[in-house]
Design a protein around this motif. Structure first.
Motif, PDB file in Angstrom:
ATOM      1  N   ASN A  89      -6.441   2.163   5.713  1.00  0.00           N
ATOM      2  CA  ASN A  89      -7.127   1.956   4.544  1.00  0.00           C
ATOM      3  C   ASN A  89      -6.747   2.866   3.209  1.00  0.00           C
ATOM      4  OD1 ASN A  89      -8.037  -0.472   5.499  1.00  0.00           O
ATOM      5  ND2 ASN A  89      -9.797   0.866   6.440  1.00  0.00           N
ATOM      6  N   SER A  90      -6.619   4.176   3.545  1.00  0.00           N
ATOM      7  CA  SER A  90      -6.455   5.121   2.755  1.00  0.00           C
ATOM      8  C   SER A  90      -5.364   6.181   3.127  1.00  0.00           C
ATOM      9  CB  SER A  90      -7.684   5.969   2.285  1.00  0.00           C
ATOM     10  OG  SER A  90      -8.299   6.409   3.618  1.00  0.00           O
TER      11      SER A  90
ATOM     12  N   THR B  20       1.747  -1.697  -6.783  1.00  0.00           N
ATOM     13  CA  THR B  20       1.141  -0.545  -7.032  1.00  0.00           C
ATOM     14  C   THR B  20       0.849  -0.101  -8.560  1.00  0.00           C
ATOM     15  OG1 THR B  20       1.236   1.762  -6.611  1.00  0.00           O
ATOM     16  CG2 THR B  20       3.219   0.893  -7.260  1.00  0.00           C
ATOM     17  N   ASN B  21      -0.354   0.391  -8.918  1.00  0.00           N
ATOM     18  CA  ASN B  21      -0.798   0.798 -10.141  1.00  0.00           C
ATOM     19  C   ASN B  21      -0.066   2.170 -10.539  1.00  0.00           C
ATOM     20  OD1 ASN B  21      -2.139   2.429  -8.731  1.00  0.00           O
ATOM     21  ND2 ASN B  21      -4.086   1.741  -9.925  1.00  0.00           N
TER      22      ASN B  21
ATOM     23  N   SER C 125      -4.380   5.863  -7.007  1.00  0.00           N
ATOM     24  CA  SER C 125      -3.288   5.064  -7.095  1.00  0.00           C
ATOM     25  C   SER C 125      -3.779   4.105  -5.761  1.00  0.00           C
ATOM     26  CB  SER C 125      -2.041   5.426  -7.029  1.00  0.00           C
ATOM     27  OG  SER C 125      -1.786   6.151  -8.367  1.00  0.00           O
ATOM     28  N   VAL C 126      -3.246   2.898  -5.931  1.00  0.00           N
ATOM     29  CA  VAL C 126      -3.332   1.847  -4.913  1.00  0.00           C
ATOM     30  C   VAL C 126      -2.093   1.379  -4.637  1.00  0.00           C
ATOM     31  CG1 VAL C 126      -5.812   1.689  -5.027  1.00  0.00           C
ATOM     32  CG2 VAL C 126      -4.451   0.100  -6.320  1.00  0.00           C
TER      33      VAL C 126
ATOM     34  N   SER D 155      -0.985  -2.554  -2.986  1.00  0.00           N
ATOM     35  CA  SER D 155      -1.555  -3.651  -2.424  1.00  0.00           C
ATOM     36  C   SER D 155      -0.264  -4.521  -1.566  1.00  0.00           C
ATOM     37  CB  SER D 155      -2.309  -4.728  -3.382  1.00  0.00           C
ATOM     38  OG  SER D 155      -3.060  -4.038  -3.963  1.00  0.00           O
TER      39      SER D 155
ATOM     40  N   THR E 157      -4.611  -3.216   1.403  1.00  0.00           N
ATOM     41  CA  THR E 157      -4.530  -2.317   0.161  1.00  0.00           C
ATOM     42  C   THR E 157      -4.809  -0.823   0.755  1.00  0.00           C
ATOM     43  OG1 THR E 157      -5.608  -4.074  -1.228  1.00  0.00           O
ATOM     44  CG2 THR E 157      -5.656  -1.608  -1.767  1.00  0.00           C
ATOM     45  N   ILE E 158      -3.895   0.056   0.277  1.00  0.00           N
ATOM     46  CA  ILE E 158      -4.053   1.240   0.841  1.00  0.00           C
ATOM     47  C   ILE E 158      -4.337   2.317  -0.482  1.00  0.00           C
ATOM     48  CG2 ILE E 158      -2.760   3.345   1.476  1.00  0.00           C
ATOM     49  CD1 ILE E 158      -0.838   1.727   3.052  1.00  0.00           C
ATOM     50  N   SER E 159      -5.506   2.741  -0.424  1.00  0.00           N
ATOM     51  CA  SER E 159      -5.819   3.830  -1.454  1.00  0.00           C
ATOM     52  C   SER E 159      -5.351   5.250  -1.375  1.00  0.00           C
ATOM     53  CB  SER E 159      -7.474   3.655  -1.588  1.00  0.00           C
ATOM     54  OG  SER E 159      -8.060   2.395  -1.647  1.00  0.00           O
TER      55      SER E 159
ATOM     56  N   ARG F 148      -6.097   8.891  -2.084  1.00  0.00           N
ATOM     57  CA  ARG F 148      -7.166   9.862  -2.244  1.00  0.00           C
ATOM     58  C   ARG F 148      -6.733  11.283  -2.182  1.00  0.00           C
ATOM     59  NH1 ARG F 148     -11.987   7.474   1.442  1.00  0.00           N
ATOM     60  NH2 ARG F 148     -12.010   5.067   0.769  1.00  0.00           N
TER      61      ARG F 148
END
Length: 258
Positions: A124-125, A154-155, A209-210, A212, A238-240, A242
């Motif tokens: 997840n992250s 990705t953003n 950033s993420v 998806s 979705t990978i966040s 951090r």
């Protein structure tokens, strides 16, 4: 005038002599003697007896020659007509039973199959230095599916991975939008190759950033963007990214080695 009675007398005597010879001599001898004289008379008599021989010779050349030619020329003519009459039925059978007709149906384009069940292992992250501008994603795992399409966004600035992997179709590596398709094990091998996919952010730090993902099971490999939304929503991940819990003003004390 005296020569007239003498010539007639000679002729009469000659005729009597010949008559006597005919009467007295045998028939065969008479015929031999008279043949030169009476040849002109006997010739037309014998001609009709010898005529049938030459007249019979052209007979075999007249009727048999045209007869077989006409029979051979007329016999093959009904054959094409007989074979031509069932040709519509034969053409229908050959068009339906021939291997080319069975192999000619229009190919079905790649599409999402009805069974979208698969096993997906994606974190997840991901944590990284708060000042980092790039981070490597951990390895992703997908199983329980034959042909796979992975669509990502990705953003951040870009997601980069190996874009020259045999047996895999890849599009968008090094950009915010990417797609990769092929056999599931090869798709994940290409995405996880080297140190894994790398997320970069050029204008800011990468934390925040993420990335998806949409995992779609296909009938055959395709990187068409239209197929990215044909999968199941349960297969989206979705990978966040951090930042690690660390103060930017933190000072590290030296460590003495013994």
């Amino acid at each position: 005038m005296s020569r007239g009675p003498e010539s007639t007398l000679k002729k009469a005597i000659f005729a009597l002599v010949i008559l006597c010879l005919v009467i007295i001599a045998p028939r065969s001898l008479a015929e031999d003697l008279l043949a030169p004289i009476l040849g002109t008379v006997d010739a037309p008599v014998e001609a009709p007896t010898e005529a049938p021989a030459p007249t019979e010779s052209p007979a075999p050349t007249e009727s048999p020659a045209p007869a077989p030619s006409a029979s051979h020329s007329t016999e093959p003519s009904p054959l094409p007509t007989a074979t031509g009459s069932p040709s519509p039925e034969a053409s229908v059978l050959t068009s339906t039973d021939s291997p080319t007709a069975m192999a000619s149906p229009t190919p079905v384009p790649p599409h999402a199959i009805s069974d979208q069940s698969m096993h997906i292992a994606v974190p997840n992250s991901v944590s990284t230095d708060p000042r980092a501008h790039s981070v490597f994603l951990p390895r992703l795992y997908v199983s329980g599916v034959d042909t796979l399409l992975v669509c990502g966004y990705t953003n951040a600035t870009a997601v980069s991975f190996n874009q020259a992997f045999p047996g895999v179709e890849i599009a968008g590596s090094g950009s915010p939008h990417f797609r990769i398709s092929g056999p599931a094990h090869l798709v994940m091998a290409a995405f996880n190759s080297d140190m894994g996919a790398r997320v970069t952010a050029s204008s800011r730090a990468v934390p925040g950033s993420v990335v998806s993902f949409s995992f779609v099971a296909l009938s055959k490999p395709s990187i068409s963007q239209a197929l990215c939304n044909d999968g199941s929503a349960s297969n989206n991940r979705t990978i966040s990214i951090r930042a690690l819990n660390m103060d930017l003003n933190m000072v590290k004390d030296p460590v003495r080695l013994k």
